[in-house]
Design a protein around this motif. Structure first.
Motif, short mmCIF file in Angstrom:
data_model
loop_
_atom_site.label_atom_id
_atom_site.label_comp_id
_atom_site.label_asym_id
_atom_site.label_seq_id
_atom_site.Cartn_x
_atom_site.Cartn_y
_atom_site.Cartn_z
N ASP A 2 4.21 -0.27 -8.82
CA ASP A 2 4.48 -1.60 -8.64
C ASP A 2 3.77 -2.64 -9.55
O ASP A 2 3.83 -3.72 -9.57
CB ASP A 2 4.43 -1.96 -7.12
N ASP A 3 2.77 -1.84 -10.25
CA ASP A 3 1.94 -2.91 -11.15
C ASP A 3 2.50 -2.77 -12.43
O ASP A 3 2.14 -3.59 -13.41
CB ASP A 3 0.58 -2.05 -11.38
N ASN A 15 -1.89 2.82 -7.70
CA ASN A 15 -2.03 1.39 -7.69
C ASN A 15 -3.33 0.91 -7.75
O ASN A 15 -4.35 1.69 -7.44
CB ASN A 15 -1.57 0.93 -6.29
MN MN Z 1 0.38 -3.11 -7.04
#
Ligand code: MN
Length: 241
Positions: free
Chosen positions: A8-9, A93
């Motif tokens: 999600d980065d 993450n």
């Molecule tokens: Mn993240």
């Protein structure tokens, strides 16, 4: 083994490059990740517009694609396009995903999306923020955590690595406390602003992900998709009759 790697980065995060390299030691790897950072996107999907996928050069020997969507979109689309995927890895993450914080996590959501599709999902997070060279010493521990999670035959595992780990523990999600805070601020041109921030952890119970992490151990938490409170369901059903 076919391994889809997401996060999600965003596709340019050093964390996903490290995880893709670890994955390449286990099987055939393809990276499908958000084109920009989507941290705290949770398990949202893009339902109001189509999403676009484009090839992105990360490595000479690993195909990579960026998507203008959420982590869950990336996994759904990546699996759809690649076909038979055996494992989805999400991360690494840059920031831990522990306790109730995992409810907001896009990192975990990518692994959850895999589990929804009947594919094993493992989310990996570490408290690396400003210095990505901190990822390198974690690599042997990531390898070890992945081996442990795969051997356990668990469909969905949330892995958190502290810096300089000294061991590995299986844990439960710490749900005793919520660390989210609303912090007021002022707009430079006037008016109220609010930041969604987190407060520091406080003495989490033994056996939890937060406790293991605070104690310098890699935490592996097996999770499930069924949120039903089965004990409560049984009690209310009995009371209802
Ligand atoms: Mn993240």
């Amino acid at each position: 083994m076919r391994i889809l790697v997401s996060n999600d980065d965003g596709i340019h995060s050093p964390g996903i490059a490290t995880l893709a390299r670890c994955a390449a030691r286990l099987g055939e790897v393809r990276v499908v990740a958000p084109d920009v950072e989507r941290s705290a996107a949770g398990h949202s999907i893009t339902a109001s517009r189509p999403v676009r996928i484009r090839p992105t050069h990360l490595f000479d020997d690993i195909a990579a694609f960026r998507v203008d969507g959420t982590p869950a979109d990336c996994v759904a689309l990546g699996v759809h396009l690649w076909g038979e995927v055996d494992l989805v890895l999400s991360g690494i993450n840059l920031g831990a995903n522990l306790g109730n914080g995992t409810w907001h996590s896009g990192t975990l959501a990518a692994a959850q999306q895999a589990a929804l599709l009947g594919i094993r999902g493992i989310a990996v997070s570490a408290p690396v923020e400003d210095d990505p060279t901190q990822l390198d010493p974690l690599v042997p521990w990531v390898d070890r955590a992945l081996a442990e999670a795969l051997a356990a035959d668990a469909p969905l595992v949330n892995v958190n690595l502290p810096l300089n780990p000294r061991g590995i523990r299986w844990t439960a999600q710490a749900v005793h406390e919520y660390h989210g805070r609303v912090t007021p601020d002022r707009h430079p041109q006037g008016g109220d602003l609010y930041w969604f921030t987190v407060a520091p952890f406080t003495s989490p119970p033994e056996g939890t992900d937060m406790h293991a992490f605070d104690d310098g151990c890699v935490s592996l938490t097996p999770l499930r998709l069924d949120l039903t409170d089965h004990a409560r369901l049984e009690a209310v059903t009995r009371a209802h009759i």
